[in-house]
Structures are given as structure tokens and as C-alpha cells.
Write a protein that holds these residues in place. Structure first.
Motif, mmCIF file in Angstrom:
data_model
loop_
_atom_site.group_PDB
_atom_site.id
_atom_site.type_symbol
_atom_site.label_atom_id
_atom_site.label_comp_id
_atom_site.label_asym_id
_atom_site.label_seq_id
_atom_site.Cartn_x
_atom_site.Cartn_y
_atom_site.Cartn_z
ATOM 1 N N ILE A 34 0.864 -1.186 0.000
ATOM 2 C CA ILE A 34 0.000 0.000 0.000
ATOM 3 C C ILE A 34 0.900 1.235 0.000
ATOM 4 C CG2 ILE A 34 -1.860 1.218 1.202
ATOM 5 C CD1 ILE A 34 -2.859 -1.546 0.957
ATOM 6 N N LEU A 35 0.811 2.025 -1.045
ATOM 7 C CA LEU A 35 1.632 3.237 -1.099
ATOM 8 C C LEU A 35 0.741 4.475 -1.052
ATOM 9 C CD1 LEU A 35 4.302 2.281 -3.813
ATOM 10 C CD2 LEU A 35 4.534 2.210 -1.309
ATOM 11 N N MET A 36 1.092 5.367 -0.148
ATOM 12 C CA MET A 36 0.396 6.652 -0.055
ATOM 13 C C MET A 36 1.305 7.650 -0.772
ATOM 14 S SD MET A 36 -0.532 8.707 3.442
ATOM 15 C CE MET A 36 -1.821 7.675 4.063
ATOM 16 N N ILE A 37 0.839 8.136 -1.902
ATOM 17 C CA ILE A 37 1.689 8.995 -2.738
ATOM 18 C C ILE A 37 1.135 10.419 -2.685
ATOM 19 C CG2 ILE A 37 2.519 9.379 -5.093
ATOM 20 C CD1 ILE A 37 1.958 6.263 -5.461
ATOM 21 N N ILE A 38 1.978 11.368 -2.293
ATOM 22 C CA ILE A 38 1.506 12.760 -2.240
ATOM 23 C C ILE A 38 2.398 13.608 -3.152
ATOM 24 C CG2 ILE A 38 0.769 14.649 -0.767
ATOM 25 C CD1 ILE A 38 0.686 12.837 1.593
ATOM 26 N N ARG A 39 1.764 14.206 -4.130
ATOM 27 C CA ARG A 39 2.493 14.929 -5.166
ATOM 28 C C ARG A 39 2.770 16.379 -4.763
ATOM 29 N NH1 ARG A 39 2.212 11.630 -9.529
ATOM 30 N NH2 ARG A 39 0.878 9.858 -8.996
ATOM 31 N N ARG A 40 3.737 16.936 -5.488
ATOM 32 C CA ARG A 40 4.213 18.300 -5.255
ATOM 33 C C ARG A 40 3.070 19.325 -5.092
ATOM 34 N NH1 ARG A 40 9.148 20.603 -8.491
ATOM 35 N NH2 ARG A 40 9.366 18.395 -8.918
ATOM 36 N N GLU A 41 2.106 19.286 -6.021
ATOM 37 C CA GLU A 41 1.052 20.309 -5.965
ATOM 38 C C GLU A 41 0.156 20.128 -4.727
ATOM 39 O OE1 GLU A 41 1.804 18.362 -8.509
ATOM 40 O OE2 GLU A 41 0.079 17.121 -9.085
ATOM 41 N N GLN A 42 0.016 18.858 -4.253
ATOM 42 C CA GLN A 42 -0.802 18.626 -3.053
ATOM 43 C C GLN A 42 -0.054 19.052 -1.785
ATOM 44 O OE1 GLN A 42 -1.094 14.430 -3.953
ATOM 45 N NE2 GLN A 42 -3.306 14.624 -4.271
ATOM 46 N N LEU A 43 1.293 19.060 -1.865
ATOM 47 C CA LEU A 43 2.106 19.359 -0.680
ATOM 48 C C LEU A 43 2.362 20.845 -0.501
ATOM 49 C CD1 LEU A 43 4.884 16.620 -0.499
ATOM 50 C CD2 LEU A 43 3.087 17.101 1.155
ATOM 51 N N HIS A 44 1.886 21.640 -1.450
ATOM 52 C CA HIS A 44 2.145 23.077 -1.391
ATOM 53 C C HIS A 44 1.687 23.653 -0.042
ATOM 54 C CE1 HIS A 44 3.198 26.847 -3.122
ATOM 55 N NE2 HIS A 44 2.066 27.359 -2.660
ATOM 56 N N GLY A 45 2.594 24.320 0.660
ATOM 57 C CA GLY A 45 2.251 24.930 1.949
ATOM 58 C C GLY A 45 2.417 23.988 3.136
ATOM 59 N N TYR A 46 2.760 22.739 2.895
ATOM 60 C CA TYR A 46 2.957 21.777 3.992
ATOM 61 C C TYR A 46 4.448 21.528 4.210
ATOM 62 C CZ TYR A 46 -2.006 20.526 3.657
ATOM 63 O OH TYR A 46 -3.365 20.558 3.659
ATOM 64 N N SER A 47 4.791 21.041 5.406
ATOM 65 C CA SER A 47 6.165 20.618 5.668
ATOM 66 C C SER A 47 6.112 19.158 6.110
ATOM 67 C CB SER A 47 6.779 21.469 6.783
ATOM 68 O OG SER A 47 6.185 21.122 8.015
ATOM 69 N N SER A 48 7.292 18.529 6.197
ATOM 70 C CA SER A 48 7.285 17.104 6.556
ATOM 71 C C SER A 48 6.690 16.876 7.946
ATOM 72 C CB SER A 48 8.679 16.487 6.432
ATOM 73 O OG SER A 48 9.580 17.236 7.156
ATOM 74 N N GLU A 49 6.763 17.901 8.791
ATOM 75 C CA GLU A 49 6.162 17.814 10.127
ATOM 76 C C GLU A 49 4.647 17.551 10.043
ATOM 77 O OE1 GLU A 49 7.474 21.215 12.455
ATOM 78 O OE2 GLU A 49 5.759 20.924 13.778
ATOM 79 N N ASP A 50 4.002 18.094 9.017
ATOM 80 C CA ASP A 50 2.548 17.919 8.870
ATOM 81 C C ASP A 50 2.181 16.480 8.504
ATOM 82 O OD1 ASP A 50 1.869 20.674 9.283
ATOM 83 O OD2 ASP A 50 2.707 21.077 7.301
#
Ligand code: 5GP
Ligand code: MN
Length: 328
Positions: A234-250
Motif C-alpha cells: 500500500i503506497l500513499m503517494i503525495i504529489r508536489r502540488e498537493q504538498l504546497h504549503g505543507y512541511s514534513s512535520e505535517d
């Protein structure tokens, strides 16, 4: 705990406690274990009148800010950092075993450092060279190693130190659920609770601190999981445009949801960042391992929890390669 490897910790402490000024550093994207062990060790050094600083690439994440800390926690852009580093006679490296994990600004300082190096860690195959290497892979966490060193040296564990060390044991065992959880770890946790750590408060502070935006991103990611190998990967893939404004802490804890699905053997969180870096965080059930996959991409970790970051990585290629490398 009578495991023979813990015997060396008294010797390490004996050597360390002769220092007058000590640096403490742990890995980038710090977690409960790296912050908890750094603050715990800081406390023990100070209790012996030793001056100490935590030198860290990244700040303390929001959900760990409740842990007692002060101006001894400095970041790479602190104007005094060069002076503090050159005047320290020992540098303790915690919860990492590859120098790159110190981060891009701390690594060059470490490479030029000529004092003694103490390594306290629980990851396999250390690359980092240290005069005093305390790598105990049987340990649940680096916090466990620091706590056992304190107990072996008969140091007083006060409420503040107990809180810090309990936090790292709790987070690195996934709340006393992962494979390193055993009776000895529970006994140590009990000792820390008796020393003043409040398990209910610590769980609440650390685990119930996600922002609404982070939970909403989790919802989005969960509804687009990549499922293969008949439901075992099971891979949870989060792309660049979805990560905008987030940091790895989130994204703390997101990967754990992949393994909570019935039938899942291997899970991963694959994220594509603005600067082109693709990060992976991999987890497996005890019947499987993910370290070799992380190592393929230049990373590392434990058998059941490993990670890597690929600079200028191609997300589709990386996902394809993970699917190919997975053996179910
Ligand atoms: P996480 O997935 O929680 O970031 O990390 C899980 C484990 O993999 C941790 O023990 C961590 O030390 C290791 N790890 C994560 N990212 C990297 C990396 O980029 N390089 C190496 N060598 N280990 C990593
Ligand atoms: Mn750890």
C-alpha cells in the motif's frame, strides 16, 4: 535489563563526563526519539556541571515543544555556532548513523570537528566514525539507550528528563506497539513514569496535535492509495502540488495508516517536494523487511521502518522501482 551490550554505556558516560563542553546533535526532520534523547542527555550533562548545547539543523516540531528546552537548543544559523562548535571537547551524535542525516549545514561543521565523537544509536550498519560508538540495535530507541546509561551511572532522573526519554520510547515504538516493544521496555517506561513522566499528558501532547489542514491532507491521501501485490503493498503517494504549503512535520504518522489496512504487508509514504526531492518512508509487518528497499535509494533505517530521500527524483520511476523491489 542485563543485556551485555548495555555494560559499555557506563564506560561511555565515564569518558563523556570528563568533558567541560559538549555538543549534541540528532537527525534532520527530528522526531520524538531524536529530540527526547537530545534533551534527556542535555539534562544529564548539566546535572554534572558540564556545559552543553544541542546543535540541530531543524527546529523542535510543534508537537514536541512541550518538552522542557531553552536557549541551549541552537540551530545552524545561530551567530555563535562556529565558536560553540570549536570550543566543545566532545560531540554526541544521537539517533542516526550516517553523517548526511545531520543535515546540510551541520555536516560541514561535523566534518571539520577535531574533538571526540560519541555515537548513541540503534540503527544497523553505522557509517559514522566515533571514538565511542554505542550502537545498540536491540534498543527500542535512542531514548532507551540514554535512559539505560543514566541508570547504569546512577544519575538522578528527574521529571524533566523522564518526560523527554519517555516521549522518545513512546514514539519510536509507535505507542508500545512495534516489534521492539517487550517487557524490558515496559519496565523502563514504568521507571520513567515513576520518575515523573505523565504518560497520559505525553500521549495527548504528542499525538493529538495535528492541524486541521494536515488531517484534511491525510483524508485526501487515504482516498488515493496505490494498492498492488494483491493488497499487500500500500503506497500513499503525495504529489508536489498537493504538498504546497505543507512541511514534513505535517505528515508525521501518515505512513502508519498504510499498514493498518487488512492484508497489508508493506506500506509506504512517498512524497514529492517543491525542490524536486522525493522522500520515502517505508514500513513493514515483522514477516517482511523494507530496509533493503530504502538502501537501494541511498537511505537506510530498520528492518521494519526505513526511509530515503532522492534528490531530483522522478516520482513515477521511484514508485515503479519500489513495486518491483517489493518481495511479497
Ligand atoms: P521515517 O520513515 O520515520 O522518516 O524513518 C524511519 C527510519 O528510517 C528511521 O529509523 C530513520 O532513521 C530511517 N531513515 C529515514 N530517512 C532516512 C534517510 O534519508 N537516510 C537514512 N540513512 N535513513 C533514513
Ligand atoms: Mn530512533
Amino acid at each position: 535489563m542485563n543485556h551485555p551490550v548495555y555494560g559499555t554505556l557506563s564506560l561511555a558516560w565515564q569518558a563523556l563526563s570528563t568533558a567541560t563542553s559538549v555538543l549534541i546533535s540528532a537527525h534532520i526532520d527530528p522526531d520524538g526519539d531524536s529530540i527526547g534523547s537530545s534533551l534527556g542527555l542535555l539534562h544529564f550533562l548539566r546535572s554534572q556541571g558540564i556545559q552543553a548545547h544541542i546543535v540541530q539543523e531543524h527546529p523542535i516540531p510543534k508537537n514536541l515543544q512541550f518538552l522542557p528546552h531553552d536557549s541551549a537548543f541552537i540551530q545552524h544559523d545561530d551567530p555563535d555556532i562556529a565558536h560553540i562548535v570549536t570550543t566543545a571537547d566532545a560531540w554526541c551524535i544521537l539517533d542516526l548513523n550516517a553523517p548526511q542525516r545531520l543535515g546540510p549545514h551541520i555536516l560541514p561543521l561535523f566534518e571539520q570537528y577535531s574533538g571526540e565523537v560519541f555515537l548513541f544509536d540503534h540503527h544497523v550498519n553505522p557509517i559514522l566514525k566515533a571514538q565511542y560508538s554505542n550502537v545498540i540495535i536491540e534498543s527500542s530507541s535512542t531514548c532507551e539507550i540514554i535512559a539505560r546509561m543514566a541508570l547504569a551511572a546512577h544519575l538522578e532522573i528527574n521529571t524533566q528528563a523522564a518526560e523527554c526519554l519517555y516521549t522518545g520510547i513512546m514514539t519510536d515504538t509507535g505507542g508500545f506497539r512495534h516489534s521492539r516493544t517487550n517487557a524490558d521496555v515496559m519496565r523502563l517506561a514504568a521507571t520513567l513514569i515513576e520518575s515523573g513522566a505523565d504518560p497520559v499528558k505525553i500521549y495527548d501532547k504528542v499525538m493529538n496535535a495535528q492541524s486541521l489542514a494536515s488531517m484534511q491532507l491525510l483524508g485526501l491521501a487515504l482516498s488515493h492509495l496505490s494498492i498492488s501485490h494483491e493488497g499487500a503493498l500500500i503506497l500513499m503517494i503525495i504529489r508536489r502540488e498537493q504538498l504546497h504549503g505543507y512541511s514534513s512535520e505535517d505528515l508525521e504518522g501518515f505512513v502508519n495508516y498504510t499498514l493498518s489496512i487488512d492484508g497489508a504487508k508493506i506500506g509506504g509514504l512517498i512524497t514529492e517536494w517543491e525542490d524536486g526531492t522525493v522522500k520515502m518512508s517505508l514500513r513493514s509487518k515483522p514477516t517482511h523487511e523494507v530496509r533493503s528497499i530504502a538502501e537501494y535509494f541511498g537511505g537506510g533505517g530498520h528492518m521494519q521502518a526505513a526511509g530515503a530521500r532522492v534528490r531530483q527524483g522522478n516520482l513515477e520511476e521511484i514508485v515503479g522501482k519500489i513495486q518491483e523491489l517489493v518481495k511479497i
